[in-house]
Design a protein around this motif. Structure first.
Motif, mmCIF file in Angstrom:
data_model
loop_
_atom_site.group_PDB
_atom_site.id
_atom_site.type_symbol
_atom_site.label_atom_id
_atom_site.label_comp_id
_atom_site.label_asym_id
_atom_site.label_seq_id
_atom_site.Cartn_x
_atom_site.Cartn_y
_atom_site.Cartn_z
ATOM 1 N N TYR A 10 -2.840 7.071 2.570
ATOM 2 C CA TYR A 10 -2.303 5.715 2.488
ATOM 3 C C TYR A 10 -3.433 4.697 2.560
ATOM 4 O O TYR A 10 -3.510 3.755 1.768
ATOM 5 C CB TYR A 10 -1.295 5.480 3.616
ATOM 6 C CG TYR A 10 -0.587 4.137 3.535
ATOM 7 C CD1 TYR A 10 0.608 4.005 2.836
ATOM 8 C CD2 TYR A 10 -1.123 3.006 4.149
ATOM 9 C CE1 TYR A 10 1.259 2.786 2.747
ATOM 10 C CE2 TYR A 10 -0.474 1.776 4.061
ATOM 11 C CZ TYR A 10 0.710 1.679 3.365
ATOM 12 O OH TYR A 10 1.352 0.464 3.282
ATOM 13 N N LEU A 11 -4.344 4.916 3.528
ATOM 14 C CA LEU A 11 -5.429 3.947 3.726
ATOM 15 C C LEU A 11 -6.353 3.914 2.502
ATOM 16 O O LEU A 11 -6.776 2.828 2.065
ATOM 17 C CB LEU A 11 -6.207 4.275 5.002
ATOM 18 C CG LEU A 11 -5.390 4.097 6.291
ATOM 19 C CD1 LEU A 11 -6.207 4.488 7.513
ATOM 20 C CD2 LEU A 11 -4.892 2.653 6.434
ATOM 21 N N ILE A 44 -4.606 1.952 -0.203
ATOM 22 C CA ILE A 44 -4.608 0.500 0.008
ATOM 23 C C ILE A 44 -6.004 -0.084 -0.233
ATOM 24 O O ILE A 44 -6.165 -1.119 -0.881
ATOM 25 C CB ILE A 44 -4.124 0.164 1.442
ATOM 26 C CG1 ILE A 44 -2.656 0.568 1.616
ATOM 27 C CG2 ILE A 44 -4.300 -1.321 1.759
ATOM 28 C CD1 ILE A 44 -1.679 -0.192 0.739
ATOM 29 N N GLU A 45 -7.040 0.647 0.266
ATOM 30 C CA GLU A 45 -8.407 0.169 0.052
ATOM 31 C C GLU A 45 -8.706 0.012 -1.430
ATOM 32 O O GLU A 45 -9.255 -0.989 -1.864
ATOM 33 C CB GLU A 45 -9.413 1.173 0.640
ATOM 34 C CG GLU A 45 -9.769 0.920 2.091
ATOM 35 C CD GLU A 45 -10.555 2.094 2.657
ATOM 36 O OE1 GLU A 45 -11.340 2.701 1.884
ATOM 37 O OE2 GLU A 45 -10.370 2.396 3.842
ATOM 38 N N ALA A 94 -0.690 -0.574 6.809
ATOM 39 C CA ALA A 94 -2.049 -0.021 6.778
ATOM 40 C C ALA A 94 -2.723 -0.202 8.139
ATOM 41 O O ALA A 94 -3.349 0.726 8.678
ATOM 42 C CB ALA A 94 -2.864 -0.697 5.678
ATOM 43 N N ALA A 128 -3.847 2.742 10.677
ATOM 44 C CA ALA A 128 -5.238 2.854 11.111
ATOM 45 C C ALA A 128 -5.295 2.993 12.630
ATOM 46 O O ALA A 128 -6.036 3.819 13.184
ATOM 47 C CB ALA A 128 -6.026 1.626 10.653
ATOM 48 N N TYR A 133 2.714 -4.009 3.177
ATOM 49 C CA TYR A 133 1.833 -2.866 2.904
ATOM 50 C C TYR A 133 0.587 -2.937 3.800
ATOM 51 O O TYR A 133 0.096 -1.928 4.290
ATOM 52 C CB TYR A 133 1.396 -2.858 1.437
ATOM 53 C CG TYR A 133 2.485 -2.386 0.498
ATOM 54 C CD1 TYR A 133 2.594 -1.044 0.158
ATOM 55 C CD2 TYR A 133 3.406 -3.286 -0.028
ATOM 56 C CE1 TYR A 133 3.582 -0.609 -0.709
ATOM 57 C CE2 TYR A 133 4.398 -2.872 -0.882
ATOM 58 C CZ TYR A 133 4.492 -1.526 -1.220
ATOM 59 O OH TYR A 133 5.486 -1.097 -2.058
ATOM 60 N N LEU A 134 0.112 -4.168 3.989
ATOM 61 C CA LEU A 134 -1.091 -4.351 4.821
ATOM 62 C C LEU A 134 -0.770 -4.128 6.291
ATOM 63 O O LEU A 134 -1.565 -3.551 7.034
ATOM 64 C CB LEU A 134 -1.658 -5.754 4.598
ATOM 65 C CG LEU A 134 -2.081 -6.023 3.143
ATOM 66 C CD1 LEU A 134 -2.550 -7.462 2.976
ATOM 67 C CD2 LEU A 134 -3.183 -5.047 2.718
ATOM 68 N N PRO A 171 6.320 -0.009 1.945
ATOM 69 C CA PRO A 171 5.323 0.967 2.386
ATOM 70 C C PRO A 171 5.917 2.317 2.777
ATOM 71 O O PRO A 171 5.293 3.355 2.547
ATOM 72 C CB PRO A 171 4.663 0.290 3.590
ATOM 73 C CG PRO A 171 5.507 -0.874 3.938
ATOM 74 C CD PRO A 171 6.295 -1.246 2.733
#
Lengths: 203, 268, 203
Positions: free
Chosen positions: B69-70, B73-74, B91, B95, B87-88, B42
């Protein structure tokens, strides 16, 4: 220095093999043979007085060490080593009895002489092969060299002290005493073993 | 493909444009998804997104970066691409960071969001610096690819040569030792008074005939013998006593080790 | 051209390995280190514009082809190891931060480093284990080798591209140190950072 001269110089330097004019021209793309030849002679000239020369051997060009510096490639390093006890004894026997065969040396010393011991004396340049004895088997006989006299500061072999002088100088007596002591307390084995060790060390 | 981009970049080019990430050449967002494997984690992806802001890394907008980034990923999730856990995690953390940055300051916990953002920025700057350094390093003239050592060196060799040492005294002394050692040795043995085993046997057995009582071994020795004869007599008398005991003519007794040895006749 | 210059030139041309001043002095027998150094710089100067250059790599000297002729000589296939992107990054981090532990490498890259990545660098001879860090767990630390300098044409680590700028910008310091530095004055973050940078640049 032209670009072509530099290119030829670098190519010959990096090449694992000597290269002909044609090979050089091919490697360098659009260069003409004549131009390559010119570059080679300019380069050879500019390297002539250096430690490395550019030379042609059978139409192939390569760099090599200047002939007068060849000794730098194969250097000899001298190391000082002391002659072993066995070596000294054999040398002494040759000096006192020359010319003398190996069998005779052994019979005087009372022990076998390792081959390496004579090799060391030959390498040191103090002993030389002086021919062969005219007896069955024609054994090689050994004698000392002028270097031997030089090294030991002798004018001639006659400068070596005789047995009587050795005794008078006390050189024989203490050894006799020591020898008697050895043979009285111990056996012949002890002496033999000691000799064997001395021989081994000389190898 | 990625490696080649780095390996074969001319040095100056690499420096000017900075790191050419796997997706840097792609401006179409959809292409991004397909190259997810190109990122090394990431932080790498974040760095790449940061570089797209086309500003100095030190003045990037962390909020914009977080949004990018968000979103990224979404969209990856909506396309059901499998995302590695880290990566999650990143995220989720981003957030959280974003919401903290937007909150009024007095409600903040330690460490504050500005600190976290600054630290993230510092990390990205460090990774970015190393990436550029790597590209410049790989773009240098490398030995065996761009520059070459001599193709056929003669090689250097060192031969060892012995310089033997020995002096006049050593030679003369060695010779005298050889002479002394091999001179024929003459051995002289002096006549010494001894008692032979035979005479000891005669003497002990005849003396045993006199009595049946125990006698010490010393009583069998010649009474006025000189010390050297006496030692010889003791030795041969002892052997004689053993021999008589073996023949069953005498018995031996000794009360303790090194104690007095006693002899007695066994009647026939 | 002096005899010593010729001798140094011939020796370095013939040697299969780059040589230090001390090695050269030893090989050339009675030459002094200072004289060797002088000869090397005269030679380096005289070769500077040729197709072959005399260069220093991590205190060892060797001849190599001039970099601008790479296009004539370049060999892609066998000669150069191809490093993965991870490999190049890890190598750069080790070179710019050495000595550095694996954990430190990973904290800069933000990902774990596959064991194979370090192995490739160790096998290439560009990286070596330089001991252990004196902290709990005593982690192994890595550093670059003379072969690394050789391969990338660096005289010393100070030659690493941009290392001075990176150091001046604090980009080689850990994040914690850099953060403390930036927030020392305790004032508004942005301004403090600006000031810190301004100060560093003026140094």
């Amino acid at each position: 220095m032209t670009d072509l001269e530099r290119a030829v110089e670098a190519t010959l330097f990096a090449s694992e093999e000597a290269m002909t004019v044609v090979e050089l021209a091919k490697h360098l793309g659009d260069a003409e043979n004549g131009a390559i030849r010119d570059a080679l002679s300019v380069l050879a000239e500019s390297y002539a007085k250096r430690g490395v020369n550019l030379v042609e051997r059978g139409k192939r060009w390569h760099f090599e060490t200047a002939p007068d510096l060849a000794h730098l490639l194969r250097r000899e390093k001298e190391q000082v080593r002391r002659l072993s006890r066995a070596g000294t004894e054999v040398l002494a026997i040759i000096a006192y009895h020359e010319p003398v065969s190996r069998a005779e040396i052994e019979s005087i010393r009372g022990v076998q002489t390792a081959k390496g011991t004579l090799d060391v004396l030959l390498e040191a340049g103090w002993v030389r092969v002086a021919g062969r004895r005219d007896v069955p088997g024609r054994p090689v006989i050994y004698a000392t060299t002028p270097e031997f006299l030089d090294h030991f500061g002798l004018t001639s072999r006659r400068d070596l002290p005789g047995i009587d002088e050795l005794r008078a100088a006390g050189l024989l007596d203490p050894v006799d005493d020591a020898y008697d002591e050895l043979t009285q307390s111990g056996s012949d084995e002890g002496e033999a073993a000691e000799e064997a060790r001395a021989e081994e060390k000389s190898d | 493909m990625i490696e080649e981009g780095v390996l074969f970049q001319a040095p100056d080019q690499g420096v000017r444009d900075g790191w050419e990430g796997p997706a840097a050449a792609e401006t179409d967002d959809s292409a991004l998804y397909l190259e997810l494997d190109g990122w090394e984690g990431p932080l790498d992806l974040l760095l790449d997104l940061a570089r797209r802001q086309k500003v100095d890394l030190r003045s990037i907008s962390i909020l914009d970066l977080v949004d990018q980034y968000l979103i990224y990923i979404e969209r990856a999730e909506s396309m059901r691409l499998e995302l590695a856990a880290d990566y999650l995690v990143m995220a989720a953390w981003l957030a959280y960071l974003k919401s903290s940055l937007l909150l009024p300051k007095d409600e903040q916990e330690e460490p504050g969001p500005e600190e976290l953002a600054l630290r993230l920025q510092l990390r990205l700057a460090r990774l970015g610096a190393m990436r550029e350094a790597a590209a410049r390093l790989m773009g240098r003239n490398r030995l065996g690819r761009d520059v070459f050592v001599r193709g056929a060196p003669e090689g250097l060799r060192i031969d060892r040569k012995n310089q033997w040492q020995c002096d006049w005294f050593d030679v003369v002394q060695a010779y005298s030792q050889v002479k002394a050692r091999t001179a024929p040795a003459v051995h002289m043995v002096r006549d010494r008074p001894v008692m032979t085993l035979d005479s000891a046997l005669d003497r002990v057995s005849s003396m045993l005939g006199v009595t049946l009582d125990w006698m010490t071994i010393e009583e069998f020795l010649p009474p006025h013998a000189e010390p050297r004869l006496r030692r010889s007599a003791l030795a041969s008398s002892f052997v004689a006593a053993l021999e008589l005991a073996r023949l069953g003519k005498a018995e031996l007794a000794q009360d303790e080790v090194f104690g007095t040895l006693r002899l007695r006749r066994i009647p026939a």
